[in-house]
Scaffold this active site. Structure first.
Site, PDB file in Angstrom:
ATOM      1  N   LYS A 110      37.559  47.867  43.311  1.00  0.00           N
ATOM      2  CA  LYS A 110      38.491  48.125  42.201  1.00  0.00           C
ATOM      3  C   LYS A 110      38.648  49.639  42.072  1.00  0.00           C
ATOM      4  O   LYS A 110      37.657  50.375  42.170  1.00  0.00           O
ATOM      5  CB  LYS A 110      37.925  47.512  40.916  1.00  0.00           C
ATOM      6  CG  LYS A 110      38.844  47.623  39.706  1.00  0.00           C
ATOM      7  CD  LYS A 110      38.269  46.851  38.506  1.00  0.00           C
ATOM      8  CE  LYS A 110      39.169  46.926  37.284  1.00  0.00           C
ATOM      9  NZ  LYS A 110      38.690  46.079  36.170  1.00  0.00           N
ATOM     10  N   SER A 113      41.883  42.994  33.865  1.00  0.00           N
ATOM     11  CA  SER A 113      42.366  44.151  34.587  1.00  0.00           C
ATOM     12  C   SER A 113      42.036  44.134  36.080  1.00  0.00           C
ATOM     13  O   SER A 113      42.690  44.840  36.846  1.00  0.00           O
ATOM     14  CB  SER A 113      41.777  45.427  33.984  1.00  0.00           C
ATOM     15  OG  SER A 113      40.376  45.457  34.159  1.00  0.00           O
ATOM     16  N   SER A 136      37.872  40.935  32.087  1.00  0.00           N
ATOM     17  CA  SER A 136      38.651  41.495  33.188  1.00  0.00           C
ATOM     18  C   SER A 136      38.246  41.029  34.586  1.00  0.00           C
ATOM     19  O   SER A 136      38.955  41.310  35.550  1.00  0.00           O
ATOM     20  CB  SER A 136      38.591  43.022  33.149  1.00  0.00           C
ATOM     21  OG  SER A 136      39.485  43.494  32.167  1.00  0.00           O
TER      22      SER A 136
END
Ligand SMILES: [Mg+2]
Ligand SMILES: [Zn+2]
Lengths: 484, 493, 95
Positions: free
Chosen positions: B79, B159, B183
């Site tokens: 990420k 996210s 997330s």
């Protein structure tokens, strides 16, 4: 009580001090960068100090210990539970956009410092001591239109020590700061160097009419960085406020700056007064929990504190509280004094230290650690007077030579032949000479004018260039006068 | 070589160890799949050269019989919230669009040490703020699962939407995600993959761009419970850089996958079944409960009475912390700078330009709830309610071993639908995930069924603090019972 | 609670953000509606409940007083938008 006479009556002062002390530690409080002073710009900086993304603080155990030690020095309550809060504001020398501090649960709670002034000894309350990080430094004059930022100091551990509004005169405020400095120096928790900024003081001042019980708005004067400046700032600020009141005005709570050149305070232009710091617990850091064992261990290993030392000087050495407080004001002085008194009369040594030595150091702008006269030697000088080797007057002369040459007093006395004459025969001969040259005076003494004896002794001392033991001279003179 | 990109990590490790495939082959297969799937916009930065070098090194280690990491040769994605030394790390923001960290996050370093191959940095909501990956400065990521018309019109969730999309579409075998209020779990549900938010304090946050420090947790996302267990073991553990990480040993989570949950007590909290719960979601939840019961678990009705307050508490706490954490982006030491005549002007220009609207909204909200006169009414009150939520879980776990609830209130939504939502409506997407975030308990999300339009729906398995073992154990049984092994292109195909 | 024009100005200033009028109005409306939604927390009885600050099981995470980092001036300056001679450069600060 200290008051200021105004047109409308007498005013009293209410003073509180917030002192930031840089903690003596090798590394910073939340990072592993060096906490040393004076390095090239932005070299003692880690990514943590510079607030890089993803960087996290981690508490330095030494800083915790230094706070606890200082807490003991302030006769304060050590809080077994403390934790960190963020104080949020934007400034170029504050990389994270917040300062890690302790608002809600400081590591040290209430305590006091004993302060002695002409008006006597008073306990000045300490509100709290909390641990926080220092900010960086801004430089404004190097590049036009720009400010330059050095983060070396950023993240160095600070103890913020907040007094209660317990002080009422410039002298008291100055003495509080002096004592506080003596305490942190004795403990080795801060070097107390105000000119290097390792100890910085904000002064809160308000005034009120004698007899008033509520407080009027105070002003906070920032960065007043010497004992003398603190006293000046208090005095200026108090008079300024009194002037305003007496001319029908009112004072507001505000932040001001001390201008040491013009010896005045002036308002800060920044938005300092409008700040809302939005304190909240720092989620990156955990509570600090101190065990009884940890606290006790620190307590047992504390060096002697100025206050205890002062007490000891009064009780065991027989000094006056005032002398004791001067000799314990910093550990360099007390160390010197304690070395000098070994085997000597402490009170006599104290007089020499506070008299001739301080005068000399003052005149030559030296600190006591730079004194050319070693503590042992000053003690030895007192010893020479005590055992009758030299007179007090000769001692002053020896002292001068010691200061110039750094030689031991016995050596100087020997070299210069300053030893006191104790040979009765020689003195008797000298007295006989003087008496026969002054028969008129002898007659007057005989007729009852005893005062003239002193004049005769003076003549004897003069003739012997001070080398005659005055007590002995006196005794022999009396004997001779009877014989005449 | 589509086969290679469909493998689970556990299967690939097997083949690598048997030398039936090489890491280079595996990596190349993924790199070419990435190229084909660029339209998904899962990656912000691809690192093919680094990947191939990593893969070659891994193959060499295997050939030489050198000691191997637990994930040696496995291609993964990180990420773009994790700082990676020498590789741009943007947090999907304009603010950090050119930021190249000189340091590596603890978690990515540990994965590197485990022998993984990094394919690149995947998309996320800006500063991890959002539930759709729509707030990224680098454009939206598309869910590899298509709508009824076969179009890529759906959000991957967020996210960690880039991570979920990449894992789901076979653009990496596993990915790091981070979870502040859901997330990892919500995008896992939207994309039909598996992800776990471990216990708060299980993984180090060092080097992860902070959103809300008391909630942020790193976690793995992959295509099976076992793969997540394998990855988490490498990611977790004490770290001298992060004070909040537990100094507990990290167990071999795969050892917990016994396949036997007979007698385990599974709690079903009534508060997660409000009036108007999406029928598809309710159906999959019921199915999951039935499957667990069939496997011999004891189903227990429980109550987590403060559940409905979790969402507002979460937004107050998370935004407050974020407003402070994001103060460091000021244009002085890194980040883009937009100049100004005064320092404050420079700050305002830089920050207003560098942050997207959702980030600004959260900074404003967070600044407000901490401000003088409002702190107690909002922030302190939220923290008190947070304790009540924490206590709810503590109490529940006195009687049950795990709790099973839906991961998200709906299957993946369309961009169209999300675009027109008010902020509060979008926040409602976190309704099932924020309670366990606030309590700090571990929670695994895994796909259990499909909606009637063919979209994956996930369930969460929530466990006690530091009891990821039970979470994995139950998840593994549920995964096998549900038999969900679909990949989006198969659905499409 | 109404999050009005004055509030958003104050808050934006504290956060060092500044918007054109229309954005300001939009953010103001958004925050206002979020705050209205958050109002529901007023209904929870929190008497005697201690605020929960952290769910980390740890306390006393300390490090020993050793210098382990620093001396990265060139790396720091390489990241800086503006710098001179090893200093960060910013617009001149008053005072
Ligand atoms: Mg202060
Ligand atoms: Zn302070």
């Amino acid at each position: 009580m200290y008051t200021i006479h105004g047109k409308t009556g007498d005013w009293e002062l209410v003073i509180g001090l917030e002192v930031h002390c840089q903690i003596l530690s090798k590394s910073k409080v939340f990072s592993g960068a060096s906490a040393e002073f004076g390095a090239e710009q932005n070299t003692h900086v880690s990514f943590i100090d510079a607030g890089f993304p993803g960087m996290l603080p981690k508490v330095n155990e030494k800083c915790i210990e230094q706070c606890v030690k200082t807490g003991f020095g302030l006769n304060a309550k050590i809080n077994k539970y403390s934790r960190f809060d963020r104080k949020n504001y934007f400034y170029a020398d504050l990389p994270q956009g917040y300062q890690i501090s302790q608002l809600y649960h400081p590591i040290v709670g209430e305590g006091y410092i004993e302060v002695t002034t002409d008006e006597g000894t008073r306990r000045i309350g300490v509100e709290r001591l909390h641990l926080e990080q220092d900010a960086g430094k801004s430089i404004h004059d190097m590049v036009p239109g720009k400010s330059l930022i050095d983060l070396n100091r950023c993240g160095v551990g600070l103890m913020e020590i907040v007094s209660k509004p317990d002080m009422h005169s410039p002298a008291e405020a100055g003495e509080y700061l002096r004592q506080l400095r003596a305490i942190v120096r004795a403990l080795g928790t801060c070097d107390g160097n105000m000119d290097e900024g390792s100890m910085r003081c904000d002064v809160n001042v308000s005034v009120r009419k004698v007899g008033e019980t509520t407080l009027r708005p105070r002003t906070e004067v920032k960065n007043v960085n010497s004992v003398r400046f603190v006293m000046q700032a208090v005095e200026f600020e108090a008079n300024r406020q009194i002037d305003i009141y007496e001319n029908g005005g009112t004072c507001q709570q505000e932040t001001r700056l001390f201008d040491s050149v013009n010896v005045e305070t002036r308002p800060m232009r920044s938005k300092e007064n409008a700040n809302d710091y939005r304190y909240f617990p720092d989620p990156d850091l955990l509570p600090v929990i101190l065990t009884d064992e940890y606290i006790e261990n620190i307590r047992q290993n504390l060096p002697e504190l100025p206050e205890a030392k002062k007490k000891r000087y009064v009780e065991e050495l027989g000094l006056t509280p005032y002398d004791a407080s001067i000799l314990t004001a910093d550990h360099e002085t007390s160390d010197y004094f304690e070395t000098a008194i070994r085997g000597q009369d402490a009170k006599k040594v104290a007089n020499w230290v506070m008299g001739d030595l301080f005068a000399y150091l003052n005149k030559s702008a030296k600190t006591i650690s730079e004194s050319p006269i070693k503590a042992e030697d000053l003690g030895a000088l007192v010893g020479l007077i005590q055992d009758g080797t030299i007179s007090g007057k000769i001692a002053k002369e020896v002292f001068e030579i010691m200061a110039e040459t750094g030689k031991a007093p016995a050596v100087i006395v020997e070299e210069k032949g300053l030893k006191q004459v104790s040979d009765t025969g020689a003195i008797e001969a000298l007295i006989a000479d003087i008496l026969s040259a002054n028969m008129d005076k002898v007659a007057e003494i005989k007729a009852g004018k005893d005062k003239l004896k002193g004049w005769l002794v003076g003549q004897i001392m003069k003739a012997s260039q001070g080398k005659v033991n005055p007590a002995l001279a006196n005794q022999l003179l009396n004997k001779k006068l009877e014989e005449v | 070589m589509t086969e290679l990109v469909n493998l689970h990590i556990s299967e690939a490790l097997d083949l690598l160890n048997k030398k039936e495939i090489s890491s280079v082959e595996l990596t190349k297969a993924h790199l070419s799949e990435m190229e084909k799937a660029r339209f998904l916009n899962a990656y912000i930065t691809e690192t093919p050269e680094r990947a191939l070098a990593d893969a070659e090194a891994s193959d060499k280690r295997r050939a030489n019989g050198d000691s191997l990491g637990a994930l040696d040769g496995i291609p993964i994605a990180n990420k773009d919230l994790y700082c990676t030394a020498g590789i741009r790390t943007t947090a999907a923001s304009k603010m950090l669009s050119h930021f190249v960290p000189p340091y590596e996050s603890t978690v990515t370093q540990k994965l590197k040490d485990a022998g993984t191959v990094m394919l690149g940095k995947v998309n996320t909501d800006q500063f991890a703020m959002g539930g759709s990956t729509m707030t990224s400065y680098f454009g939206v990521t598309k869910n590899p699962w298509t709508d009824e018309k076969g179009e890529y019109s759906l959000v991957p969730g967020g996210s960690s939407g880039g991570s979920a999309a990449a894992v789901s579409a076979g653009l990496c075998m596993g990915a790091t995600g981070s979870d502040t209020g859901g997330s990892i779990r919500q995008p896992a549900s939207f994309c039909g993959i598996t992800g776990i938010k471990p216990t708060y304090g299980r993984c180090s946050r060092y080097g992860i761009v902070a959103f809300a420090s008391s909630l942020d947790q790193a976690g793995p996302m992959a295509r099976s419970v076992k793969d997540c267990a394998l990855m988490l073991r490498e990611m977790a553990g004490a770290d001298g850089h992060d004070s909040t990480v537990a100094e507990l040993p990290v167990p071999d989570f795969t050892a917990a996958l016994t396949g036997d949950i007979r007698g385990k007590k599974i709690g079903i909290p009534k508060e997660y079944r409000p009036d108007g719960l999406n029928a598809e979601v309710a159906r999959v939840w019921d199915k999951g409960i039935q499957l667990l019961q069939d496997a011999g678990a004891e189903i227990v009705d429980i109550s987590l009475p403060h559940t409905k307050y979790a969402l507002p508490v979460y937004y107050i706490v998370a935004c407050a912390e974020a407003s402070s954490n994001l103060s460091r982006y000021d244009g002085v030491r890194y980040t883009e700078r937009v100049s100004g005549h005064t320092l404050d002007e420079m700050y305002e220009n830089t920050r207003t330009d560098g942050f997207g609207p959702e980030v600004i909204r959260r900074i404003l909200l967070g600044t407000f709830v901490l401000s003088a006169g409002f702190y107690d009414a909002y922030y302190t009150r939220a923290q008190r309610v947070r304790r009540l939520i924490y206590e709810d879980f503590k109490k529940a776990f006195e009687t049950v071993d795990a709790i099973v609830v839906p991961a998200a209130p709906t299957p993946a939504l369309s961009y169209e639908a999300m675009k027109n939502m008010s902020p509060v409506d979008t926040y409602l997407g976190d309704v099932f995930t924020t309670p366990s975030s606030l309590a700090g308990v571990p929670s695994l999300s895994l796909p259990v069924g499909l909606s009637n339009t063919g979209l994956p729906i996930g369930l969460q398995i929530i466990g006690k603090h530091f009891d990821e073992n039970t979470v994995f154990q139950v998840g593994d049984v549920l995964e096998k019972a549900a038999g969900f092994n679909l990949m989006p292109h198969r659905v499409k195909g | 609670m109404s999050f009005n024009e004055q509030t958003i100005k104050t808050i934006a200033n504290l956060a060092r953000l500044k918007f054109p009028k229309e954005d300001e109005a939009k953010f103001m409306a958004d925050i206002d509606s979020i705050l209205n939604w958050v109002e529901q927390l007023k209904g929870v009885d929190v008497t005697g409940i201690e605020p929960l600050v952290s769910v980390s099981p740890r306390e006393n995470a300390i490090r020993s007083d050793v210098v382990t980092e620093g001396n990265i001036q060139s790396e720091l300056m390489a990241n800086a938008p503006e710098s001179v001679q090893g200093f960060y450069e910013v617009p001149r600060m008053v005072e």
